[in-house]
Write an enzyme that holds these catalytic residues in place. Structure first.
Site, PDB file in Angstrom:
ATOM      1  N   HIS A  82       0.926  -1.084   0.023  1.00 30.14           N
ATOM      2  CA  HIS A  82      -0.118  -0.104   0.023  1.00 30.14           C
ATOM      3  C   HIS A  82       0.898   1.450  -0.061  1.00 30.14           C
ATOM      4  O   HIS A  82       1.951   1.359   0.719  1.00 30.14           O
ATOM      5  CB  HIS A  82      -0.712  -0.127   1.245  1.00 30.14           C
ATOM      6  CG  HIS A  82      -1.643   1.095   1.310  1.00 30.14           C
ATOM      7  ND1 HIS A  82      -2.928   1.287   0.612  1.00 30.14           N
ATOM      8  CD2 HIS A  82      -1.584   2.554   1.997  1.00 30.14           C
ATOM      9  CE1 HIS A  82      -3.333   2.302   0.924  1.00 30.14           C
ATOM     10  NE2 HIS A  82      -2.877   3.172   1.883  1.00 30.14           N
ATOM     11  N   ASP A 161     -14.963   3.105   7.939  1.00 30.11           N
ATOM     12  CA  ASP A 161     -13.974   3.996   7.611  1.00 30.11           C
ATOM     13  C   ASP A 161     -14.397   4.843   6.444  1.00 30.11           C
ATOM     14  O   ASP A 161     -14.192   5.888   6.467  1.00 30.11           O
ATOM     15  CB  ASP A 161     -12.583   3.225   7.032  1.00 30.11           C
ATOM     16  CG  ASP A 161     -11.590   4.443   6.547  1.00 30.11           C
ATOM     17  OD1 ASP A 161     -11.129   5.217   7.319  1.00 30.11           O
ATOM     18  OD2 ASP A 161     -11.359   4.449   5.234  1.00 30.11           O
ATOM     19  N   ARG A 168     -14.680  13.181   8.461  1.00 29.78           N
ATOM     20  CA  ARG A 168     -13.266  13.972   9.002  1.00 29.78           C
ATOM     21  C   ARG A 168     -12.761  15.050   7.879  1.00 29.78           C
ATOM     22  O   ARG A 168     -12.213  15.977   8.076  1.00 29.78           O
ATOM     23  CB  ARG A 168     -12.082  12.868   8.979  1.00 29.78           C
ATOM     24  CG  ARG A 168     -12.220  12.266  10.473  1.00 29.78           C
ATOM     25  CD  ARG A 168     -11.489  11.086  10.229  1.00 29.78           C
ATOM     26  NE  ARG A 168      -9.971  11.168  10.272  1.00 29.78           N
ATOM     27  CZ  ARG A 168      -9.293  10.317   9.444  1.00 29.78           C
ATOM     28  NH1 ARG A 168      -9.501   8.984   8.931  1.00 29.78           N
ATOM     29  NH2 ARG A 168      -7.907  10.809   9.332  1.00 29.78           N
ATOM     30  N   SER A 183      -7.444   4.505   9.726  1.00 23.57           N
ATOM     31  CA  SER A 183      -8.089   4.364   8.693  1.00 23.57           C
ATOM     32  C   SER A 183      -7.487   3.423   7.578  1.00 23.57           C
ATOM     33  O   SER A 183      -8.053   2.801   6.806  1.00 23.57           O
ATOM     34  CB  SER A 183      -8.354   6.099   8.122  1.00 23.57           C
ATOM     35  OG  SER A 183      -8.656   5.970   6.612  1.00 23.57           O
ATOM     36  N   LYS A 187      -8.514  -0.612   6.346  1.00 23.54           N
ATOM     37  CA  LYS A 187      -8.840  -1.336   4.954  1.00 23.54           C
ATOM     38  C   LYS A 187      -7.821  -2.596   4.424  1.00 23.54           C
ATOM     39  O   LYS A 187      -8.267  -3.400   3.688  1.00 23.54           O
ATOM     40  CB  LYS A 187      -8.785   0.074   4.032  1.00 23.54           C
ATOM     41  CG  LYS A 187      -9.946   0.619   3.946  1.00 23.54           C
ATOM     42  CD  LYS A 187      -9.741   2.008   3.189  1.00 23.54           C
ATOM     43  CE  LYS A 187      -8.780   3.235   3.569  1.00 23.54           C
ATOM     44  NZ  LYS A 187      -9.257   4.427   3.642  1.00 23.54           N
TER      45      LYS A 187
HETATM   46  N1  URA Z   1      -5.866   8.051   3.284  1.00 21.00           N
HETATM   47  C1  URA Z   1      -6.818   7.236   3.926  1.00 21.00           C
HETATM   48  O1  URA Z   1      -7.227   6.013   3.698  1.00 21.00           O
HETATM   49  N2  URA Z   1      -7.063   7.829   5.346  1.00 21.00           N
HETATM   50  C2  URA Z   1      -6.745   8.686   5.781  1.00 21.00           C
HETATM   51  O2  URA Z   1      -7.170   9.093   6.962  1.00 21.00           O
HETATM   52  C3  URA Z   1      -6.063   9.606   5.130  1.00 21.00           C
HETATM   53  C4  URA Z   1      -5.393   9.128   4.072  1.00 21.00           C
END
Ligand code: URA
Length: 435
Positions: A82, A161, A168, A183, A187
């Site tokens: 990632h 999320d 957010r 966050s 995932k």
């Molecule tokens: N990318 C994400 O998936 N979440 C965040 O909070 C910031 C960047």
């Protein structure tokens, strides 16, 4: 349990228990806790912070808020990669066939680009007929047969999320380390891999602008991954200028193909070898990162990685011939050079501005539903530390609209600073975090 009491507890500096965090995330996902209460909670967290235990509990609660992908039908140790996102970041396109050629099963969920950063799925759609809209069953079958598959993120992957990130974004609570780490990692955990290699970007084109913040985020995410039983490593890499030379969907695909043909830009090759080495070791396909690196160099030299890319593209409906003939990828009508206004050394490139140039040309998305032009973008010829003569090309711009070209060109020139004195080149890999 009442959300009001939890907000009060956090506001006063208290620590939320696992049960309280689960309650909050479960009920927020179901729509039983309203956005205004969750906004207040996010702001309380922003000011009071979260302990390691709270961050892990939040990550696990969000990961379990929807489907947890079960990849146990796929043989071998599944390793995910990632990137926190950047400009010219086409790493997955070259890296995944490289590691797959060494027997590392790649079962990856990717996203589309938004704003100044691109997305792997958009780039892959430069191949005629290619689709990431495959079923979960087909996805697993492809990984078992070919060694690699990439699909779009399903709506039910960490839905908490998704909802929370959107909240957010509009309540000035994105830039909190624990919230970002949980966050991203929620995932990754839901996507089912056994091990995770993170590429945490740092610099003007990245989410984290300073090395200190990037290392802190990397440590937090590595702790969360390992805490959840997934072996996790983070590489901190430079994003103070675009990665490689190409920025724009089909242009980046071509650069990834060039890389698999042994003609990649030095920084991009280095990043693929570094991330790839950790992926290969995590999958038990090499005993050390040094051995893994040698093996990765070999699959580029013997074209096994290129073949793997062609197999993968074909298995998802794409035209494999474009892998061997990248000149058949989408092409722009107007191709022009941007000349350096003076002689000197490239001192600085405002990285996100280069991403915005590609966006202006039509290569990126202003909103989630914008259509993108796969052919447009830029190919840089000069990067930080390079010498340039007055009038020499700084970049080649690929456009389909004269007005957009002029707008992007102006912005591009403003993003470059040329100095009279010699400038040292940037170091790409800033460090590795393993625990
Ligand atoms: N990318 C994400 O998936 N979440 C965040 O909070 C910031 C960047």
């Amino acid at each position: 349990m009442r959300m009001y009491d939890l907000i009060m507890k956090k506001r006063n500096g208290g620590t939320l228990s696992d049960e309280e965090i689960s309650f909050m995330i479960e009920n927020y996902t179901k729509g039983e806790i309203p956005d205004y209460q969750m906004s207040a909670m996010m702001m309380a967290i922003f000011f009071q912070g979260m302990t390691e235990e709270e961050t892990l509990a939040l990550t696990m609660a969000m990961a379990h808020s929807g489907d947890m992908l079960d990849l146990s039908d796929i043989q071998g140790i599944k390793v995910d990669k990632h990137s926190t996102g950047g400009v010219g970041d086409k790493t997955s396109l070259a890296l995944t066939p490289m590691v797959a050629a060494l027997g590392v099963p790649v079962a990856k969920m990717s996203g589309r680009g938004l704003g100044h950063t691109g997305g792997t799925i958009d780039k892959l759609e430069s191949f005629e007929g290619f689709s990431t809209g495959i079923s979960e069953e087909q996805f697993k079958k492809n990984v078992n047969h070919i060694g690699i598959s990439i699909m779009g993120q399903t709506a039910d992957l960490a839905p908490a999320d998704k909802k929370l990130y959107a909240l957010r974004d509009v309540t000035a609570t994105v830039d909190n380390m624990s919230l970002i780490a949980s966050s991203i990692m929620s995932k990754k955990l839901a996507a089912g891999a056994d091990a995770i290699v993170l590429d945490v970007k740092t610099g003007s084109g990245a989410f984290m602008k300073t090395e200190e913040d990037s290392f802190a985020l990397a440590r937090e995410m590595v702790k969360l991954g390992n805490g959840a039983g997934r072996k996790t490593v983070a590489v901190i890499s430079d994003m103070d200028q675009p990665l490689g030379y190409a920025v724009g969907n089909a242009l980046e695909v071509k650069e990834a193909i060039d890389t698999l043909n042994g003609n990649g830009p030095e920084d991009f090759v280095e990043l693929c070898l570094t991330l790839g080495s950790y992926m290969v070791v995590a999958a038990n396909k090499a005993a050390s990162v040094e051995e893994a690196r040698e093996k990765l160099i070999r699959v580029i030299e013997n074209k096994e990685a290129l073949e793997k890319l062609a197999d993968f593209i074909e298995a998802q409906g794409g035209n494999r011939e474009q892998v061997y003939h990248p000149e058949r990828l989408p092409k722009a009508d107007i191709i022009e050079e941007i000349a350096a206004p003076k002689a000197g050394y490239i001192e600085r490139i405002v990285c996100d501005e280069i991403g915005i140039c590609s966006l202006i040309l039509g290569g990126g998305r202003e909103t989630k539903d914008s259509e993108i032009d796969l052919a447009v973008g830029l190919v840089l010829h000069k990067k930080v530390g390079d010498k340039v003569e007055a009038g020499e090309a700084l970049a080649t711009i690929h456009a389909n609209d004269r007005g957009k070209l002029e707008a992007a060109k102006k912005r591009f020139l403003d993003a470059y600073t040329i100095s009279d004195i010699c400038v040292t080149k940037k170091k790409l890999i800033k460090g590795i975090v393993t625990e």
